[in-house]
Design a protein around this motif. Structure first.
Motif, PDB file in Angstrom:
ATOM      1  N   GLN A   1       0.822  -1.202   0.000  1.00  7.20           N
ATOM      2  CA  GLN A   1       0.000   0.000   0.000  1.00  7.20           C
ATOM      3  C   GLN A   1       0.861   1.259   0.000  1.00  7.20           C
ATOM      4  O   GLN A   1       0.581   2.223  -0.707  1.00  7.20           O
ATOM      5  CB  GLN A   1      -0.936  -0.019   1.217  1.00  7.20           C
ATOM      6  CG  GLN A   1      -1.796   1.216   1.365  1.00  7.20           C
ATOM      7  CD  GLN A   1      -1.112   2.296   2.183  1.00  7.20           C
ATOM      8  OE1 GLN A   1      -0.402   1.990   3.140  1.00  7.20           O
ATOM      9  NE2 GLN A   1      -1.298   3.541   1.809  1.00  7.20           N
TER      10      GLN A   1
ATOM     11  N   GLU B   1       0.658   4.014  -3.150  1.00  3.60           N
ATOM     12  CA  GLU B   1       0.119   5.350  -2.933  1.00  3.60           C
ATOM     13  C   GLU B   1       1.090   6.437  -3.398  1.00  3.60           C
ATOM     14  O   GLU B   1       0.701   7.594  -3.554  1.00  3.60           O
ATOM     15  CB  GLU B   1      -0.264   5.566  -1.473  1.00  3.60           C
ATOM     16  CG  GLU B   1       0.890   5.805  -0.529  1.00  3.60           C
ATOM     17  CD  GLU B   1       0.409   6.156   0.875  1.00  3.60           C
ATOM     18  OE1 GLU B   1      -0.813   6.258   1.082  1.00  3.60           O
ATOM     19  OE2 GLU B   1       1.276   6.321   1.763  1.00  3.60           O
TER      20      GLU B   1
ATOM     21  N   THR C   1      -7.793   5.720  -2.547  1.00  5.44           N
ATOM     22  CA  THR C   1      -6.743   4.864  -2.025  1.00  5.44           C
ATOM     23  C   THR C   1      -6.789   4.974  -0.505  1.00  5.44           C
ATOM     24  O   THR C   1      -6.764   6.061   0.039  1.00  5.44           O
ATOM     25  CB  THR C   1      -5.363   5.314  -2.542  1.00  5.44           C
ATOM     26  OG1 THR C   1      -5.316   5.144  -3.963  1.00  5.44           O
ATOM     27  CG2 THR C   1      -4.249   4.492  -1.911  1.00  5.44           C
TER      28      THR C   1
ATOM     29  N   SER D   1      -5.900   2.918   3.538  1.00  3.11           N
ATOM     30  CA  SER D   1      -5.041   1.955   4.209  1.00  3.11           C
ATOM     31  C   SER D   1      -5.431   1.881   5.665  1.00  3.11           C
ATOM     32  O   SER D   1      -6.408   2.485   6.107  1.00  3.11           O
ATOM     33  CB  SER D   1      -3.582   2.398   4.081  1.00  3.11           C
ATOM     34  OG  SER D   1      -3.376   3.582   4.832  1.00  3.11           O
ATOM     35  N   THR D   2      -4.617   1.151   6.406  1.00  4.14           N
ATOM     36  CA  THR D   2      -4.835   1.090   7.849  1.00  4.14           C
ATOM     37  C   THR D   2      -4.425   2.393   8.518  1.00  4.14           C
ATOM     38  O   THR D   2      -4.641   2.566   9.722  1.00  4.14           O
ATOM     39  CB  THR D   2      -4.022  -0.056   8.460  1.00  4.14           C
ATOM     40  OG1 THR D   2      -2.650   0.092   8.065  1.00  4.14           O
ATOM     41  CG2 THR D   2      -4.526  -1.398   7.981  1.00  4.14           C
TER      42      THR D   2
ATOM     43  N   ALA E   1      -6.474  -2.522   3.048  1.00  4.11           N
ATOM     44  CA  ALA E   1      -5.902  -1.445   2.251  1.00  4.11           C
ATOM     45  C   ALA E   1      -6.261  -1.683   0.796  1.00  4.11           C
ATOM     46  O   ALA E   1      -6.426  -2.829   0.352  1.00  4.11           O
ATOM     47  CB  ALA E   1      -4.382  -1.387   2.418  1.00  4.11           C
TER      48      ALA E   1
ATOM     49  N   ASP F   1      -8.166  -6.568  -0.865  1.00  2.00           N
ATOM     50  CA  ASP F   1      -7.263  -6.125   0.187  1.00  2.00           C
ATOM     51  C   ASP F   1      -5.821  -6.391  -0.243  1.00  2.00           C
ATOM     52  O   ASP F   1      -5.363  -7.536  -0.257  1.00  2.00           O
ATOM     53  CB  ASP F   1      -7.580  -6.874   1.480  1.00  2.00           C
ATOM     54  CG  ASP F   1      -6.713  -6.430   2.651  1.00  2.00           C
ATOM     55  OD1 ASP F   1      -5.964  -5.445   2.489  1.00  2.00           O
ATOM     56  OD2 ASP F   1      -6.786  -7.074   3.713  1.00  2.00           O
TER      57      ASP F   1
ATOM     58  N   ASN G   1      -3.245  -5.756   1.314  1.00  4.15           N
ATOM     59  CA  ASN G   1      -2.426  -6.228   2.432  1.00  4.15           C
ATOM     60  C   ASN G   1      -2.281  -7.747   2.424  1.00  4.15           C
ATOM     61  O   ASN G   1      -1.449  -8.289   3.147  1.00  4.15           O
ATOM     62  CB  ASN G   1      -3.035  -5.789   3.767  1.00  4.15           C
ATOM     63  CG  ASN G   1      -2.684  -4.365   4.130  1.00  4.15           C
ATOM     64  OD1 ASN G   1      -1.751  -3.785   3.594  1.00  4.15           O
ATOM     65  ND2 ASN G   1      -3.450  -3.786   5.034  1.00  4.15           N
TER      66      ASN G   1
END
Length: 861
Positions: free
Chosen positions: A75, A79, A88, A90-91, A104, A140, A142
């Motif tokens: 991620q 980005e 976009t 994410s966590t 993410a 995801d 991730n």
């Protein structure tokens, strides 16, 4: 800006490219000098070619580029790409109100993660079990370990005629490593120089091959620690007034306020610095996680066996386990909870029966989620040749499952348990008192949220030269696909029964099947001009059928100059979360202007409040429709210098979106008896009671249209006895981003300029790479109705400098030392939107992590 230009000139003069493979023109140069003649399939087309040069605009991030970025997180890497935009996520900024904690996603062109198709080895994968922002399904990223990636192909054009749904703004195709012989071990560690934060990653790649078989196994591990809001200083408080922003501290305070004889009364124990009229405010900012703690471990196996000269079998197996957390301030309670305190309560300062109006159980602690996610993907297939045709048949099973849990020690308060302890006189809600652990244990509970999604897919395809057209051969690719998908998201029953307050919850369940047929023709007119015609038919069990065409052209009037163009229609099917949405809640900060017509700190209705929006599923949702257009040129000036330019346009109609809650509010919330805008009973002297909840839905209501320009260029400079330097620039400009008739280009969340410039110097065993990542300025937040008529302050541009030094100790060992955000730049100040962005910066655009220093060792044996 002078400082930014200084960084730019310095970095471009010193070293080079972090993403040297991201220029399509660079790909053309390298392919032209390569002796490789294997026919390959490039993202955006099913027809195999001798090289990667086609009519579609494609960026390629190679394995070498990934290593030089310094990122061990996919991620973070994506980005930074200039084509990545709003959507976009994410966590970063994980909190207990998010509906996709631990996940993410990537969004191309700012059209959202649900308009970007993510593939692995050219195939779809199961979406995340938890949808983002209530009902937007996404893959995801991730769940994809960086160590397993050979390259990433980013198609910056619509491709529904090739891949079907979701390929509206583009396609991110992640190609995994295979055909590896030997073993490679890599270990890296890094940390920030500001808040205490570190990342650790390790990977092992093992492979073996013979003349007719190969097997590759990849093991990957990643772990990072937490950064809390309390560690972020000015970027971790909801009171931004001292810095030029707004005070968004919550009206649900500790202590709180109460309804006494029909009037709102502040707790006498409210500290002076928190008292505003009859409201005692609370700063929730320090309790969130700017970056949550996370741990990920995964394994991927790929193998193939040549049975005969024309027949090969293959298998892909991937498993991933992710662990993360999300956190937020203690449970906020208001009149909707129905809590009362009897006059006989030993701590009641009002000596009569009262109702709790605004209060927060800080003594129970912040609310924390533990999130566990598991994904599994299995592909088996056969491929081969039949006369002059390549064919491939495969089957895939995929699963993504997630579970969120909250224990009694993690701040989850049940209102009925709390009321019982108040009635018994055991719980004291006055004066900001911390109650005993025994009482806290009696009012808290444990929670579980479960979600799963599955995909079962079968496909068969052929490609080859179909027939002659004059002196040229027309190539054809065709295929059939069948897919079954299902998903469910089940919140804890205590949410459904209305016993848990202040936290978003999602309920969804749906399934469907889909089949498709596609055909693609590559028609060369002569050695310089070719056309591609593609079409795809998709049938869905829930909404019906759609057909989408695509046309491309590539013309090379000179050996070193190519013109290209494409036009296509696309679609996005309603997500399973959208068609199967059950009662789901989100919290949105806004002011109840019908009860607070003018700003008045003495009016409790004017306090900043996150109100509850309730969504239910919508019947009859139809697919979104889109049209994409691209025209570009590739100029290979010489072997050292190339330029690529593309003008692009995307139009998306019939977009599925939430009804604008402001429109629903304006239409319904001035009516005490509305069933859409539900209010509590008004207090004496009031005509409107406190807002309880606002009902909303998803509909085919929105439209989006964006146009822009992409430019990529690279230059290789030989330094005689000092090695060589490669310079690279990848720039994206959005000239228009219109949503529902309002142009957001240059407005909040939509900077017009993004670019990535870098220089990569190598000499013998040494190498240095520097890069500059630039995000242009844009306007601070304005309400949609005021975007084009109101001038707001500008949010400054940001430039981040990354530096990496590498040294090959010997043929087997490489050492790396680097810094991301080497100048330790803070995110530029923003007043914010008063909802998602409350801490003085734009979380969807800027990263507040600060300077990050890392080291890495790789050993091949």
């Amino acid at each position: 800006m002078n400082t930014l230009f200084k960084y730019s000139l310095c970095a471009l003069a010193v070293n080079s490219l972090i993403y040297s493979g991201m220029s399509t023109a660079q790909q053309n140069s390298e392919q032209a000098t390569s002796e490789q003649v294997e026919r390959i399939e490039v993202t955006g087309s099913r027809i195999k070619r001798n090289d990667m040069e086609g009519a579609a605009p494609i960026d390629v991030i190679s394995r070498d580029d990934i290593a030089k970025s310094g990122f061990a997180n996919l991620q973070q890497l994506l980005e930074r790409t200039p084509v990545a935009g709003t959507g976009t996520f994410s966590t970063r900024g994980n909190n207990q109100d998010s509906t996709a904690n631990g996940g993410a996603a990537i969004s191309l062109r700012g059209f959202g993660s649900d308009a970007t198709l993510v593939l692995i080895n050219g195939r779809r994968v199961a979406v995340s079990a938890f949808a983002e922002n209530i009902a937007n399904s996404f893959v995801d990223i991730n769940s994809i370990p960086v160590a397993a990636i050979e390259r990433i192909e980013i198609l910056k054009d619509g491709a529904s005629a090739v891949y079907g749904s979701d390929a509206v703004a583009g396609v991110v195709n992640i190609i995994l490593r295979k055909d590896f012989d030997g073993a490679e071990l890599s270990v890296s560690h890094g940390g920030t120089t500001g808040p205490s934060y570190d990342e650790t990653s390790a990977s092992l790649v093992w492979g073996t091959e013979t003349d007719d078989a190969n097997a590759t196994l990849i093991l990957d591990y990643f772990k990072n620690t937490v950064i809390t809001g309390a560690e972020m200083g000015r970027f971790g408080t909801a009171n931004q007034a001292p810095y030029g922003g707004n005070d968004f501290r919550s009206s649900r305070g500790f202590p709180g306020n109460f309804i006494v004889n029909g009037e709102t009364r502040i707790d006498p124990g409210c500290p002076a610095g928190q008292a505003f009229g009859q409201t005692c405010v609370f700063d929730y900012g320090p309790f969130g996680m700017v970056v949550p703690e996370a741990e990920r471990v995964g394994a991927i196996f790929q193998g193939s066996q040549q049975f005969t000269t024309d027949l090969q079998g293959y298998v892909e197996l991937a498993v991933q386990h992710n662990r993360s957390q999300a956190s937020g301030a203690a449970t906020p309670l208001d009149g909707d909870a129905g809590l009362t305190v009897p006059g006989s309560h030993p701590n009641n300062p009002f000596d009569e029966d009262i109702a709790i109006n605004r209060f927060r159980t800080v003594d129970a602690g912040p609310r924390v989620w533990d999130i566990e996610s598991d994904s599994l993907r299995l592909v088996v297939g056969l491929r081969g040749q039949l006369q002059n045709w390549d064919w491939d048949v495969s089957a895939q099973k995929g699963r993504s499952e997630s579970m969120q849990t909250g224990s009694k020690q993690q701040g989850w308060v049940r209102t009925d348990f709390l009321q019982e302890q108040i009635n018994l006189g055991n719980y004291n809600p006055f004066g900001g008192v911390y109650n005993s652990p025994e009482v806290i244990d009696a009012i808290t509970t444990s929670l579980v949220r479960r979600g799963e999604s599955h995909i079962t897919a079968y496909d068969a395809s052929i490609s080859g030269e179909a027939f002659a057209l004059g002196d040229q051969m027309v190539s054809l690719a065709a295929g059939l696909e069948y897919r079954e998908e299902d998903a469910f998201d089940q919140p804890d029953d205590q949410f459904q029964r209305g016993l848990i307050f202040g936290t978003e919850s999602v309920s969804a369940q749906a399934q469907r099947d889909q089949y498709a047929a596609y055909v693609e023709l590559l028609i060369p007119i002569d050695d310089t001009l070719e056309f591609t015609v593609a079409g795809r038919y998709d049938h869905y069990s829930d909404f019906g059928s759609t057909t989408n065409p695509q046309f491309t052209m590539k013309w090379r009037p000179m050996d070193n100059f190519t013109l290209r163009a494409s036009f296509g229609q696309g679609f996005r099917a309603p997500s399973l979360a959208q068609i199967g949405l059950g009662p789901s809640q989100e919290s949105v900060f806004f002011t109840d202007t019908f009860r607070c017509p003018t700003a008045d700190p003495t009016n409790p209705a004017c306090a900043a409040t996150d109100y509850t929006i309730v969504f239910v599923g919508s019947e009859g949702l139809q697919p979104e429709e889109s049209e994409t257009f691209n025209i570009g040129a590739v100029w290979q000036v010489n072997d050292e210098f190339d330029i690529t330019v593309d003008i692009w346009s995307i139009t998306q109609d019939n977009k599925i979106d939430k009804n604008d809650f402001e429109n629903v509010y304006n239409a319904e919330c001035n009516n005490q008896n509305s069933t859409v805008c539900v209010r509590l009973d008004p207090l004496p002297g009031q005509t409107l009671g406190e807002l309880s909840r606002l009902f909303n839905s998803y509909v085919n209501v929105s439209s989006q249209e964006a146009t822009g320009l992409d430019l990529s260029t690279s230059y290789r400079l030989a330094l005689q006895d000092m090695g060589q330097v490669r310079f690279n620039l990848d720039w994206s400009f959005i000239s228009k981003f219109e949503k529902n008739g309002i142009d957001y280009a240059g407005e909040y969340n939509y900077p017009q300029h993004r670019w990535l410039a870098a220089a990569d110097w190598s000499h013998g065993d040494w190498g240095v790479v520097t890069s500059l990542s630039y995000i242009g300025e844009f306007e601070d937040y304005a309400a949609p109705s005021e975007v084009e008529s109101t001038s707001t302050r500008s949010i400054s541009a940001q430039m981040l400098l990354d530096v990496q030094l590498r040294y090959n100790l010997n043929d087997k060992t490489q050492l790396v030392l680097g810094m991301n955000n080497a100048m330790d730049e803070d995110p530029p100040f923003a007043i914010g939107d008063g909802d998602a962005d409350l801490y003085g910066y734009v979380s969807r655009v800027h990263n507040p992590r600060g300077q990050f220093v890392y080291g890495k060792v790789s050993y091949r044996f």
